[in-house]
Scaffold this active site. Structure first.
Site, PDB file in Angstrom:
ATOM      1  N   GLY A 249      -8.874   0.238  -3.425  1.00  0.00           N
ATOM      2  CA  GLY A 249      -8.893   0.696  -2.036  1.00  0.00           C
ATOM      3  C   GLY A 249      -9.942  -0.060  -1.261  1.00  0.00           C
ATOM      4  N   SER A 250     -10.483   0.569  -0.246  1.00  0.00           N
ATOM      5  CA  SER A 250     -11.400  -0.138   0.643  1.00  0.00           C
ATOM      6  C   SER A 250     -12.797  -0.273   0.021  1.00  0.00           C
ATOM      7  CB  SER A 250     -11.506   0.617   1.967  1.00  0.00           C
ATOM      8  OG  SER A 250     -11.961   1.921   1.721  1.00  0.00           O
ATOM      9  N   THR A 251     -13.515  -1.275   0.472  1.00  0.00           N
ATOM     10  CA  THR A 251     -14.880  -1.514  -0.008  1.00  0.00           C
ATOM     11  C   THR A 251     -15.774  -0.331   0.367  1.00  0.00           C
ATOM     12  OG1 THR A 251     -14.578  -3.893   0.086  1.00  0.00           O
ATOM     13  CG2 THR A 251     -16.848  -3.100   0.214  1.00  0.00           C
ATOM     14  N   GLU A 252     -15.514   0.236   1.548  1.00  0.00           N
ATOM     15  CA  GLU A 252     -16.308   1.375   2.021  1.00  0.00           C
ATOM     16  C   GLU A 252     -16.231   2.546   1.029  1.00  0.00           C
ATOM     17  OE1 GLU A 252     -14.552   2.617   5.661  1.00  0.00           O
ATOM     18  OE2 GLU A 252     -16.013   4.228   5.955  1.00  0.00           O
ATOM     19  N   GLY A 254     -15.143   2.379  -2.049  1.00  0.00           N
ATOM     20  CA  GLY A 254     -15.629   1.881  -3.336  1.00  0.00           C
ATOM     21  C   GLY A 254     -17.132   2.069  -3.467  1.00  0.00           C
ATOM     22  N   GLU A 271     -11.349  -2.317  -7.439  1.00  0.00           N
ATOM     23  CA  GLU A 271     -10.571  -3.420  -6.846  1.00  0.00           C
ATOM     24  C   GLU A 271     -10.559  -3.169  -5.353  1.00  0.00           C
ATOM     25  OE1 GLU A 271      -9.163  -5.888  -8.475  1.00  0.00           O
ATOM     26  OE2 GLU A 271      -8.858  -5.200 -10.532  1.00  0.00           O
ATOM     27  N   CYS A 305      -4.518  -7.030  -0.290  1.00  0.00           N
ATOM     28  CA  CYS A 305      -5.958  -7.233  -0.443  1.00  0.00           C
ATOM     29  C   CYS A 305      -6.294  -8.710  -0.602  1.00  0.00           C
ATOM     30  CB  CYS A 305      -6.474  -6.440  -1.623  1.00  0.00           C
ATOM     31  SG  CYS A 305      -5.458  -6.681  -3.084  1.00  0.00           S
TER      32      CYS A 305
HETATM   33  P1  NAD Z   1      -8.959   3.710   1.155  1.00  0.00           P
HETATM   34  O1  NAD Z   1     -10.172   3.308   0.420  1.00  0.00           O
HETATM   35  O2  NAD Z   1      -9.103   4.454   2.411  1.00  0.00           O
HETATM   36  O3  NAD Z   1      -8.029   4.616   0.235  1.00  0.00           O
HETATM   37  C1  NAD Z   1      -7.675   4.226  -1.075  1.00  0.00           C
HETATM   38  C2  NAD Z   1      -7.453   5.481  -1.893  1.00  0.00           C
HETATM   39  O4  NAD Z   1      -8.687   6.177  -2.011  1.00  0.00           O
HETATM   40  C3  NAD Z   1      -6.466   6.477  -1.287  1.00  0.00           C
HETATM   41  O5  NAD Z   1      -5.734   7.072  -2.331  1.00  0.00           O
HETATM   42  C4  NAD Z   1      -7.376   7.483  -0.614  1.00  0.00           C
HETATM   43  O6  NAD Z   1      -6.804   8.766  -0.497  1.00  0.00           O
HETATM   44  C5  NAD Z   1      -8.549   7.520  -1.576  1.00  0.00           C
HETATM   45  N1  NAD Z   1      -9.811   7.941  -0.978  1.00  0.00           N
HETATM   46  C6  NAD Z   1     -10.193   7.862   0.325  1.00  0.00           C
HETATM   47  N2  NAD Z   1     -11.448   8.349   0.477  1.00  0.00           N
HETATM   48  C7  NAD Z   1     -11.862   8.722  -0.760  1.00  0.00           C
HETATM   49  C8  NAD Z   1     -13.074   9.280  -1.267  1.00  0.00           C
HETATM   50  N3  NAD Z   1     -14.107   9.528  -0.464  1.00  0.00           N
HETATM   51  N4  NAD Z   1     -13.156   9.527  -2.584  1.00  0.00           N
HETATM   52  C9  NAD Z   1     -12.136   9.248  -3.413  1.00  0.00           C
HETATM   53  N5  NAD Z   1     -10.961   8.739  -3.002  1.00  0.00           N
HETATM   54  C10 NAD Z   1     -10.827   8.461  -1.689  1.00  0.00           C
HETATM   55  O7  NAD Z   1      -8.148   2.381   1.336  1.00  0.00           O
HETATM   56  P2  NAD Z   1      -6.690   2.218   1.939  1.00  0.00           P
HETATM   57  O8  NAD Z   1      -6.825   2.133   3.409  1.00  0.00           O
HETATM   58  O9  NAD Z   1      -5.777   3.236   1.376  1.00  0.00           O
HETATM   59  O10 NAD Z   1      -6.253   0.817   1.296  1.00  0.00           O
HETATM   60  C11 NAD Z   1      -6.554  -0.379   1.880  1.00  0.00           C
HETATM   61  C12 NAD Z   1      -7.693  -1.050   1.136  1.00  0.00           C
HETATM   62  O11 NAD Z   1      -7.386  -1.220  -0.235  1.00  0.00           O
HETATM   63  C13 NAD Z   1      -7.944  -2.425   1.672  1.00  0.00           C
HETATM   64  O12 NAD Z   1      -9.316  -2.617   1.880  1.00  0.00           O
HETATM   65  C14 NAD Z   1      -7.453  -3.336   0.554  1.00  0.00           C
HETATM   66  O13 NAD Z   1      -8.034  -4.580   0.506  1.00  0.00           O
HETATM   67  C15 NAD Z   1      -7.701  -2.536  -0.648  1.00  0.00           C
HETATM   68  N6  NAD Z   1      -6.837  -2.973  -1.742  1.00  0.00           N
HETATM   69  C16 NAD Z   1      -7.408  -3.681  -2.774  1.00  0.00           C
HETATM   70  C17 NAD Z   1      -6.623  -4.138  -3.825  1.00  0.00           C
HETATM   71  C18 NAD Z   1      -7.238  -4.916  -4.951  1.00  0.00           C
HETATM   72  O14 NAD Z   1      -6.616  -5.041  -5.989  1.00  0.00           O
HETATM   73  N7  NAD Z   1      -8.432  -5.443  -4.795  1.00  0.00           N
HETATM   74  C19 NAD Z   1      -5.270  -3.853  -3.849  1.00  0.00           C
HETATM   75  C20 NAD Z   1      -4.719  -3.131  -2.796  1.00  0.00           C
HETATM   76  C21 NAD Z   1      -5.534  -2.687  -1.746  1.00  0.00           C
END
Ligand code: NAD
Length: 492
Positions: A249-252, A254, A271, A305
């Site tokens: 998911g997002s770096t934030e 993460g 990731e 990503c």
């Molecule tokens: P996001 O971080 O907002 O959400 C990702 C997941 O995390 C979702 O299931 C969400 O419900 C959950 N989540 C949100 N807040 C959380 C918290 N505080 N604690 C635990 N879980 C939480 O990201 P997004 O907008 O869904 O996805 C887009 C991001 O994902 C982009 O930055 C993209 O680059 C990244 N991404 C990375 C890869 C990789 O392999 N590196 C692959 C796909 C997407």
């Protein structure tokens, strides 16, 4: 569907004719009104009593309701996974575990048309991509890791690999079923059990996967699916009973997760985001490079990503390359994700569309020059015209921040050294692309690019045998290949 004119461009379109609609059959997937949680091999109502809607981003229609798992639901899912781990899955002969994975892979193949339609409806991606990329790769991951299940001791000679226990897995919305496969296949192959949380905008294929687990007669509790938003994810991260957390998911988010896990005995892989450079040298095959650039940034609406969101062009070929690229952009068909002619589908959510719009506005405000081809967008749904920016400075937000949309920032360079310096000049380090006829130059570049994956004369190629992961703020840990086993194992 009613169409509205968006913008007229100066470069003439290559295609002079219209395509007849070629819609995929929507009713191949039977979507129920409501889906509960998948815990202990059964669908259960959420103890939280809460539900949320999943809408189709191409029409804004409500597709179904899914359960919003609360703390108690997460507790039940983690205990089901623990029970399944202790009661047999970890002790099962590895060749027997492999059989379940092979079975899941075969069922994914058998149900691939249904799953592809579900993915496009729920997430907005073109059916051509869900059918030809997401589904074949999802099945391939299960086949690949099925093969490793009984060969772990050969992967790690003279060491004794053992499963970790309960793996909590949180995934994003851009490749819902594929990210699920990247996570679940290696975890199960290594003998772990799983609690997976799909993203709130795209839970459908994970819920259909629950059905696949039942069809494969996977022992109850080996895979548990808890739907919900960030709060559900937070419950999973904070749960004291998990042994491993795999997050994409997002770096934030993460960074939040890393803070939460500090000092706890939980293995972590992250990731995260990216801002890849796609670097084109003056000796590259230009037409081939243009296809790679288009695939690099407009594939899956740029919700990738590792998208090649920064194009670095050697100055001497800037003009001919841009001319070709603009012409190619005018041929991209944006619209109904279920139409087999569609190249660029719907933006996944209103929130993501707002984010793209805001970053594009910042690009214009900071002085970059925007180009959009002549393009007609459907009236309903979330859409963004494939866009490119020239006159981009490295300091611009559109050159530094992940847009996660169909927006390309074009920069130039003169020497290979300058290309490397510019390519590495972001907080991210997930992927990069190099286009040149010279093999020696590819190797020289690969050594210097701080990116987990570097593609040469291609872009956005994936294979289950190949490890994938980031440097810097793109995260750590690898998924795919033999490397993808290690995060799910401990060694005695
Ligand atoms: P996001 O971080 O907002 O959400 C990702 C997941 O995390 C979702 O299931 C969400 O419900 C959950 N989540 C949100 N807040 C959380 C918290 N505080 N604690 C635990 N879980 C939480 O990201 P997004 O907008 O869904 O996805 C887009 C991001 O994902 C982009 O930055 C993209 O680059 C990244 N991404 C990375 C890869 C990789 O392999 N590196 C692959 C796909 C997407």
């Amino acid at each position: 569907m009613a169409q509205v004119e968006k913008r007229t461009a100066s470069v003439p379109a290559l295609l002079e004719w219209e395509y007849a609609p070629a819609p995929e059959a929507r009713d191949i997937v039977q979507i129920r009104e409501r889906y509960g949680l998948f815990v202990g091999g059964e669908e259960v109502e959420p103890r939280s009593g809460e539900w949320f809607e999943s809408i189709s981003p191409s029409t804004e229609e409500i597709l179904f309701e899914a359960a919003l798992a609360g703390a108690e639901d997460v507790e039940l899912a983690v205990s089901a996974a623990r029970g399944a781990f202790d009661n047999g899955w970890a002790k099962l002969a590895p060749a027997e575990r492999a059989k379940y994975l092979y079975r899941i892979a075969r069922i994914i193949q058998e149900r691939s048309r249904e799953l592809a339609v579900a993915e496009s409806l729920d997430g907005g991606k073109p059916i051509r991509e869900s059918r030809d990329v997401d589904l074949p790769l999802a099945a391939a991951h299960f086949f690949y890791y099925a093969g490793w299940a009984d060969k772990l001791e050969y992967a790690y000679p003279n060491r004794t690999p053992r499963p970790l226990g309960v793996a909590a897995q949180i995934i994003p919305w851009n490749f819902p079923l594929l990210m699920l496969s990247w996570k679940i296949a290696p975890a199960l192959a290594c003998g772990n059990t799983v609690v997976l949380k799909p993203a709130e905008t795209t839970p459908l294929t994970a819920l259909l996967f629950a059905d696949i687990c039942r069809q494969a007669e996977l022992p109850p509790g080996v895979v548990n699916i808890v739907t919900g938003d960030g709060t559900t994810g937070g419950h999973l991260v904070r749960h004291g009973g998990i042994d491993k957390l795999a997050f994409t998911g997002s770096t934030e988010v993460g960074k939040l997760i890393m803070r939460e896990l500090a000092g706890r005995d939980v293995r972590l892989t992250l990731e995260l985001g990216g801002k890849a450079a796609n670097i084109v040298f003056d000796d590259a095959a230009l037409d081939q490079a243009v296809e790679g650039i288009v695939n690099g940034i407009y594939f899956n609406q740029g919700h990738v990503c590792c998208a090649g969101s920064r194009l670095l062009v050697q100055e001497s070929i800037y003009e001919p390359l841009l001319e070709k690229l603009k012409r190619r952009l005018s041929t991209l068909r944006v619209g109904d994700p279920l139409d087999k002619n569609t190249d660029v589908g719907a933006i996944n959510s209103k929130a993501q569309l707002d984010r793209i719009t805001e970053l594009v506005a910042s690009g214009e405000a900071e002085g970059a020059e925007m180009y959009q081809p002549d393009c007609r967008l459907p009236e309903r749904g979330y859409w963004f015209v494939p866009t490119l920016f020239t006159n981009v400075a490295q300091s611009h937000r559109i050159a530094q921040e992940e847009i996660f949309g169909p927006v390309l920032s074009v920069l130039t360079f003169r020497t290979p050294e300058e290309a490397v310096e510019k390519a590495n000049n972001t907080p991210y380090g997930l992927s990069a692309g190099v286009w040149t006829e010279k093999g020696s130059r590819i190797l020289w570049m690969v050594e210097r690019l701080r990116a987990g994956v570097v593609w040469a004369n291609t872009f956005n190629r994936f294979d289950p045998t190949s490890p994938f992961g980031g440097y810097k703020e793109s995260g750590f840990g690898r998924e795919g290949g033999r490397h993808g086993l290690a995060p799910y194992l401990r060694f005695e």
